[in-house]
Design a protein around this motif. Structure first.
Motif, mmCIF file in Angstrom:
data_model
loop_
_atom_site.group_PDB
_atom_site.id
_atom_site.type_symbol
_atom_site.label_atom_id
_atom_site.label_comp_id
_atom_site.label_asym_id
_atom_site.label_seq_id
_atom_site.Cartn_x
_atom_site.Cartn_y
_atom_site.Cartn_z
ATOM 1 N N LYS A 1 6.217 -2.302 3.709
ATOM 2 C CA LYS A 1 5.630 -0.982 3.904
ATOM 3 C C LYS A 1 4.438 -1.115 4.835
ATOM 4 O O LYS A 1 3.673 -2.084 4.741
ATOM 5 N N SER B 1 0.748 -0.044 6.067
ATOM 6 C CA SER B 1 -0.401 0.262 5.208
ATOM 7 C C SER B 1 -0.692 1.746 5.067
ATOM 8 O O SER B 1 -1.283 2.180 4.085
ATOM 9 N N SER C 1 -0.744 1.891 -4.685
ATOM 10 C CA SER C 1 -1.592 1.392 -3.603
ATOM 11 C C SER C 1 -0.919 0.230 -2.892
ATOM 12 O O SER C 1 0.099 -0.310 -3.354
ATOM 13 N N ASN C 2 -1.505 -0.177 -1.781
ATOM 14 C CA ASN C 2 -0.985 -1.354 -1.074
ATOM 15 C C ASN C 2 -1.075 -2.598 -1.950
ATOM 16 O O ASN C 2 -0.181 -3.452 -1.924
ATOM 17 N N GLU C 3 -2.143 -2.695 -2.726
ATOM 18 C CA GLU C 3 -2.301 -3.846 -3.614
ATOM 19 C C GLU C 3 -1.217 -3.868 -4.685
ATOM 20 O O GLU C 3 -0.661 -4.919 -5.020
ATOM 21 N N VAL D 1 3.143 -5.919 3.026
ATOM 22 C CA VAL D 1 2.391 -4.809 3.624
ATOM 23 C C VAL D 1 1.972 -5.179 5.042
ATOM 24 O O VAL D 1 1.361 -6.228 5.271
ATOM 25 N N PHE E 1 -0.569 -4.594 7.685
ATOM 26 C CA PHE E 1 -1.919 -4.051 7.820
ATOM 27 C C PHE E 1 -2.090 -3.566 9.255
ATOM 28 O O PHE E 1 -2.242 -4.350 10.185
#
Length: 227
Positions: free
Chosen positions: A131, A133, A200-202, A211, A213
């Motif tokens: 995905k 970010s 979330s990304n985390e 992810v 960035f």
């Protein structure tokens, strides 16, 4: 063992949930699938819209028309639709080594995440789903599905059996494609019919989703990626 514990937690929650059922979106429409790029041994395909019954065949036909030697990546921009059809598409991607990605500023809302985690690298043969970010991943959980009346024990037993059957289908799919079983917990949330739970990304990284960035162009890999 982890799969068994996940299943036990799911069943415990659903057993006390009463007359609930997994939200299975029934929006009209169908996915739009088109080839964005097809050159130099690679092909990029966009899958967008709502997943409907029969879309799995459409996806197979479009990708099947590409040369067998092509390394295919499917971009996802989809929200809502038929969960079983989404799992069928994800299985097709998994078996045919098709990578998946959610591009920048797009969305992948349930049942789209099930398609996402079916992604496999064309060359590596390992899980390959990314995905960006600024992209969104969202889940619709279970929705209250009851009428203002008295329920019998048989009504409640039937509801629990149906829920258990649905969650087992999802668990079996996640196991088959080697995805993180912790995805199940996002299908255990009691949400309103129009409510979506975003991660979330985390959290995506914790679920084995890489992810990209966008500020630096760096691909952040999950700490532990299943083989």
């Amino acid at each position: 063992m982890d799969r068994e514990r996940s299943m036990q937690r799911a069943m415990a929650m659903f057993a006390v949930a009463g007359a609930f059922s997994l939200l299975a979106a029934t929006q009209a429409g169908a996915v739009d699938i088109k080839v964005l790029d097809d050159k130099d041994g690679k092909a990029t395909v966009l899958l967008s819209g709502t997943v409907a019954v029969g879309d799995g065949l459409k996806v197979r036909a479009t990708i099947g028309a590409l040369a067998a030697s092509k390394a295919v990546t499917v971009q996802l921009d989809s929200a809502g639709g038929n969960r079983n059809e989404a799992m069928s598409i994800g299985q097709f991607f998994h078996r045919n080594r098709i990578a998946t990605v959610i591009p920048a500023k797009t969305r992948c809302i349930a049942p789209c995440p099930l398609i996402l985690v079916g992604g496999v690298g064309p060359l590596s043969g390992k899980a390959s789903y990314v995905k960006y970010s600024t992209a969104s991943i969202g889940f619709t959980g279970i929705v209250l599905n009851y009428q203002d009346k008295s329920y019998t024990a048989a009504d409640l037993d039937g509801a629990v059996v149906g829920i258990q059957r649905d969650i087992l289908l999802i668990a079996d799919y996640l196991h088959d494609v080697g995805a993180d079983m912790n995805l199940l917990k996002y299908y255990q949330s009691v949400l309103k019919s129009n409510e979506t739970r975003y991660i979330s990304n985390e959290q995506a990284l914790d679920l084995g989703i890489a992810v990209m960035f966008e500020e630096t162009g760096q691909l952040i890999e999950p700490i532990a990626r299943r083989p």
